[in-house]
Design a protein around this motif. Structure first.
Motif, PDB file in Angstrom:
ATOM      1  N   LEU A 128     108.004 -41.221  50.316  1.00  0.00           N
ATOM      2  CA  LEU A 128     108.893 -40.054  50.292  1.00  0.00           C
ATOM      3  C   LEU A 128     109.068 -39.457  51.680  1.00  0.00           C
ATOM      4  O   LEU A 128     110.159 -38.996  52.029  1.00  0.00           O
ATOM      5  CB  LEU A 128     108.320 -38.996  49.341  1.00  0.00           C
ATOM      6  CG  LEU A 128     108.489 -39.286  47.840  1.00  0.00           C
ATOM      7  CD1 LEU A 128     107.586 -38.389  47.008  1.00  0.00           C
ATOM      8  CD2 LEU A 128     109.951 -39.083  47.438  1.00  0.00           C
ATOM      9  N   ILE A 129     107.999 -39.453  52.466  1.00  0.00           N
ATOM     10  CA  ILE A 129     108.080 -38.915  53.822  1.00  0.00           C
ATOM     11  C   ILE A 129     108.938 -39.818  54.709  1.00  0.00           C
ATOM     12  O   ILE A 129     109.770 -39.341  55.490  1.00  0.00           O
ATOM     13  CB  ILE A 129     106.672 -38.748  54.416  1.00  0.00           C
ATOM     14  CG1 ILE A 129     105.920 -37.633  53.664  1.00  0.00           C
ATOM     15  CG2 ILE A 129     106.739 -38.430  55.906  1.00  0.00           C
ATOM     16  CD1 ILE A 129     104.464 -37.501  54.057  1.00  0.00           C
ATOM     17  N   GLU A 130     108.741 -41.121  54.554  1.00  0.00           N
ATOM     18  CA  GLU A 130     109.479 -42.066  55.387  1.00  0.00           C
ATOM     19  C   GLU A 130     110.944 -42.211  54.952  1.00  0.00           C
ATOM     20  O   GLU A 130     111.807 -42.530  55.773  1.00  0.00           O
ATOM     21  CB  GLU A 130     108.787 -43.433  55.330  1.00  0.00           C
ATOM     22  CG  GLU A 130     107.391 -43.430  55.969  1.00  0.00           C
ATOM     23  CD  GLU A 130     106.598 -44.680  55.622  1.00  0.00           C
ATOM     24  OE1 GLU A 130     107.158 -45.574  54.924  1.00  0.00           O
ATOM     25  OE2 GLU A 130     105.423 -44.772  56.038  1.00  0.00           O
ATOM     26  N   ASN A 131     111.211 -41.975  53.679  1.00  0.00           N
ATOM     27  CA  ASN A 131     112.576 -42.144  53.162  1.00  0.00           C
ATOM     28  C   ASN A 131     112.904 -41.024  52.177  1.00  0.00           C
ATOM     29  O   ASN A 131     112.868 -41.219  50.948  1.00  0.00           O
ATOM     30  CB  ASN A 131     112.711 -43.510  52.489  1.00  0.00           C
ATOM     31  CG  ASN A 131     114.145 -43.787  52.044  1.00  0.00           C
ATOM     32  OD1 ASN A 131     115.067 -43.065  52.402  1.00  0.00           O
ATOM     33  ND2 ASN A 131     114.316 -44.837  51.244  1.00  0.00           N
ATOM     34  N   PRO A 132     113.274 -39.836  52.679  1.00  0.00           N
ATOM     35  CA  PRO A 132     113.561 -38.695  51.807  1.00  0.00           C
ATOM     36  C   PRO A 132     114.706 -38.939  50.826  1.00  0.00           C
ATOM     37  O   PRO A 132     114.823 -38.237  49.807  1.00  0.00           O
ATOM     38  CB  PRO A 132     113.922 -37.577  52.804  1.00  0.00           C
ATOM     39  CG  PRO A 132     113.270 -37.991  54.086  1.00  0.00           C
ATOM     40  CD  PRO A 132     113.349 -39.473  54.108  1.00  0.00           C
ATOM     41  N   SER A 133     115.571 -39.919  51.104  1.00  0.00           N
ATOM     42  CA  SER A 133     116.715 -40.182  50.218  1.00  0.00           C
ATOM     43  C   SER A 133     116.280 -40.715  48.853  1.00  0.00           C
ATOM     44  O   SER A 133     117.090 -40.796  47.927  1.00  0.00           O
ATOM     45  CB  SER A 133     117.671 -41.184  50.874  1.00  0.00           C
ATOM     46  OG  SER A 133     117.046 -42.450  51.036  1.00  0.00           O
ATOM     47  N   ILE A 134     115.003 -41.073  48.725  1.00  0.00           N
ATOM     48  CA  ILE A 134     114.503 -41.541  47.428  1.00  0.00           C
ATOM     49  C   ILE A 134     114.721 -40.481  46.362  1.00  0.00           C
ATOM     50  O   ILE A 134     115.028 -40.794  45.204  1.00  0.00           O
ATOM     51  CB  ILE A 134     113.002 -41.904  47.525  1.00  0.00           C
ATOM     52  CG1 ILE A 134     112.812 -43.152  48.394  1.00  0.00           C
ATOM     53  CG2 ILE A 134     112.412 -42.147  46.142  1.00  0.00           C
ATOM     54  CD1 ILE A 134     111.365 -43.552  48.599  1.00  0.00           C
ATOM     55  N   LYS A 135     114.590 -39.216  46.738  1.00  0.00           N
ATOM     56  CA  LYS A 135     114.782 -38.140  45.764  1.00  0.00           C
ATOM     57  C   LYS A 135     116.204 -38.153  45.210  1.00  0.00           C
ATOM     58  O   LYS A 135     116.422 -37.898  44.021  1.00  0.00           O
ATOM     59  CB  LYS A 135     114.473 -36.784  46.403  1.00  0.00           C
ATOM     60  CG  LYS A 135     112.993 -36.562  46.696  1.00  0.00           C
ATOM     61  CD  LYS A 135     112.756 -35.160  47.226  1.00  0.00           C
ATOM     62  CE  LYS A 135     111.278 -34.916  47.492  1.00  0.00           C
ATOM     63  NZ  LYS A 135     110.998 -33.555  48.004  1.00  0.00           N
ATOM     64  N   GLN A 136     117.170 -38.460  46.083  1.00  0.00           N
ATOM     65  CA  GLN A 136     118.547 -38.552  45.609  1.00  0.00           C
ATOM     66  C   GLN A 136     118.721 -39.744  44.681  1.00  0.00           C
ATOM     67  O   GLN A 136     119.473 -39.691  43.705  1.00  0.00           O
ATOM     68  CB  GLN A 136     119.492 -38.666  46.810  1.00  0.00           C
ATOM     69  CG  GLN A 136     119.473 -37.447  47.728  1.00  0.00           C
ATOM     70  CD  GLN A 136     120.347 -37.642  48.961  1.00  0.00           C
ATOM     71  OE1 GLN A 136     120.846 -38.737  49.206  1.00  0.00           O
ATOM     72  NE2 GLN A 136     120.511 -36.570  49.729  1.00  0.00           N
ATOM     73  N   GLN A 137     118.013 -40.810  44.976  1.00  0.00           N
ATOM     74  CA  GLN A 137     118.063 -42.009  44.142  1.00  0.00           C
ATOM     75  C   GLN A 137     117.560 -41.706  42.726  1.00  0.00           C
ATOM     76  O   GLN A 137     118.055 -42.262  41.742  1.00  0.00           O
ATOM     77  CB  GLN A 137     117.218 -43.107  44.778  1.00  0.00           C
ATOM     78  CG  GLN A 137     117.222 -44.441  44.046  1.00  0.00           C
ATOM     79  CD  GLN A 137     116.332 -45.467  44.739  1.00  0.00           C
ATOM     80  OE1 GLN A 137     115.989 -45.328  45.913  1.00  0.00           O
ATOM     81  NE2 GLN A 137     115.936 -46.493  44.001  1.00  0.00           N
TER      82      GLN A 137
END
Length: 403
Positions: A128-137
């Protein structure tokens, strides 16, 4: 003093009371655990609730967690176990006091032994820290995620500090990301998220106690707690209180064990400590005031003590008294001098059997002229009356708790 409360190790160092080892050196954590316990004993501090690291050490430790890989972070957080159980628990609480997800994962591993769950939390948090866009996914807003989390935990975390509650919710999201999203799944799956919430709380630790969801210590069920409540005396409730005081209602009226049995439930506040909530939503107090407010009665649940109280107790004839205690002991009248904590439930059962076989007969003679006295029925066999006119002791599994 403020220094002793807020930064006890640094304070002890400053006055020359202790010398400390670098926690990041080989064997440093184990050595610090010993140093911390010695310091806590010196200043009469509760070792399970104080702070084993200086403020600077805690900040450096959290910085290393943030800068490391998932595997390195797991190894670092688990190195705290080298301090020993009590210092390690206090250290995890110190690292996690601002809602640190890594510290929550470490504390979960220490308390429940679920290292794979802790690993998934740490790895998911790194993703999550490295790729915040996961939350949008995932496709859920923060509000929607909070609503989903609240549905799963109910009011079981209502007594937990906001930062700690947020750490649990963040851990659930991290676990969900690692165990579901990272494996190619898109969107939000209610069942998968529910499994993640359950996992990060400690498996099946969310249990019902008198109709309310409660996060219980590992290995304790809601039925265990309710069974313990049924046999606890007023003295037991006082002994179980963190403050050592008997519980009372908000108006100062003493809260009696016979009323608490069915009307009370628990609300976790952290560290195996609970507030006791009544069916009307009020909380028990100690009768003292702290900073002008009524002091909440806090109860500590120890899994072994709860299990001992909840264990089925054997029926005993008159003269073979049995009194459960918070220590899980029991006392038979056959040896009234023995303190309750020195006699095990099994011993009490054996003493009851012996009294039944050798003690004074309650029936002078059987109706059919049989031998007076008592007949013992071995476990698994139901008595058919024994000797005519005699008493029968049934094993615990043949008796209701009331009997």
């Amino acid at each position: 003093e403020t220094g002793l409360r807020d930064d006890p190790v640094a304070f002890a160092q400053s006055v020359g009371a202790i010398t400390t080892t670098d926690i990041f050196s080989p064997g440093g954590m184990a050595q610090r655990g010993q140093e911390y316990l010695a310091m806590a004993d010196m200043y009469a501090l509760p070792a399970s609730e104080s702070k084993p690291f200086t403020k600077d050490e805690a900040a450096a430790f959290k910085a290393q967690l943030d800068d490391s890989s998932a595997d390195e972070a797991l190894q670092l957080i688990m190195s705290i176990q080298e301090m020993g159980r009590v210092p390690a628990k206090a250290a995890m609480a110190q690292i996690g006091e601002d809602g640190n997800v890594y510290a929550y994962a470490g504390g979960l591993a220490i308390e429940t032994g679920q290292l794979p769950v802790a690993s998934d939390i740490i790895k998911g948090q790194k993703r999550l820290i490295e790729n915040p866009s996961i939350k949008q996914q995932i496709g859920q807003s923060s509000e929607e995620m909070s609503a989903s989390f609240n549905r799963e935990v109910g009011a079981s975390l209502a007594g937990v500090a906001p930062d700690q509650r947020q750490a649990v919710q963040d851990a659930a999201l991290a676990h969900y990301v690692e165990t579901y999203v990272s494996r190619g799944a898109d969107g939000f799956d209610v069942n998968a998220y529910a499994k993640s919430v359950s996992a990060v709380i400690g498996g099946d630790r969310v249990q019902n106690v008198n109709g309310q969801k409660v996060v219980l210590p590992a290995g304790v069920t809601g039925d265990d707690v309710e069974a313990a409540f049924e046999v606890m005396s007023d003295a037991d409730w006082q002994a179980a209180g963190v403050q050592g005081l008997p519980p009372a209602y908000a108006d100062g009226t003493p809260a009696l064990a016979e009323d608490l049995e069915d009307e009370s439930t628990l609300q976790v506040v952290g560290g195996g400590t609970y507030r006791v909530m009544m069916s009307d939503g009020s909380y028990l107090v100690t009768g003292r005031e702290v900073n002008g407010r009524a002091e909440a009665y806090l109860m500590e649940l120890d899994a072994n003590k709860v299990k001992a109280l909840a264990a089925p107790k054997a029926y005993q004839p008159e003269g073979a008294g049995y009194s459960p205690s918070v220590l899980g002991g029991a006392q038979a009248d056959a040896n009234p001098a023995a303190p309750a904590s020195d006699v095990s439930p099994n011993q009490a059962y054996d003493d009851a059997v012996e009294l039944a076989a050798t003690g004074p007969a309650r029936n002078a003679a059987g109706e059919d002229g049989g031998v007076a006295g008592a007949a013992y029925v071995p476990p698994g066999q139901r008595g058919e009356g024994g000797e005519a006119g005699g008493d029968v002791i049934l094993p615990a599994d043949d008796m209701s708790p009331g009997q």
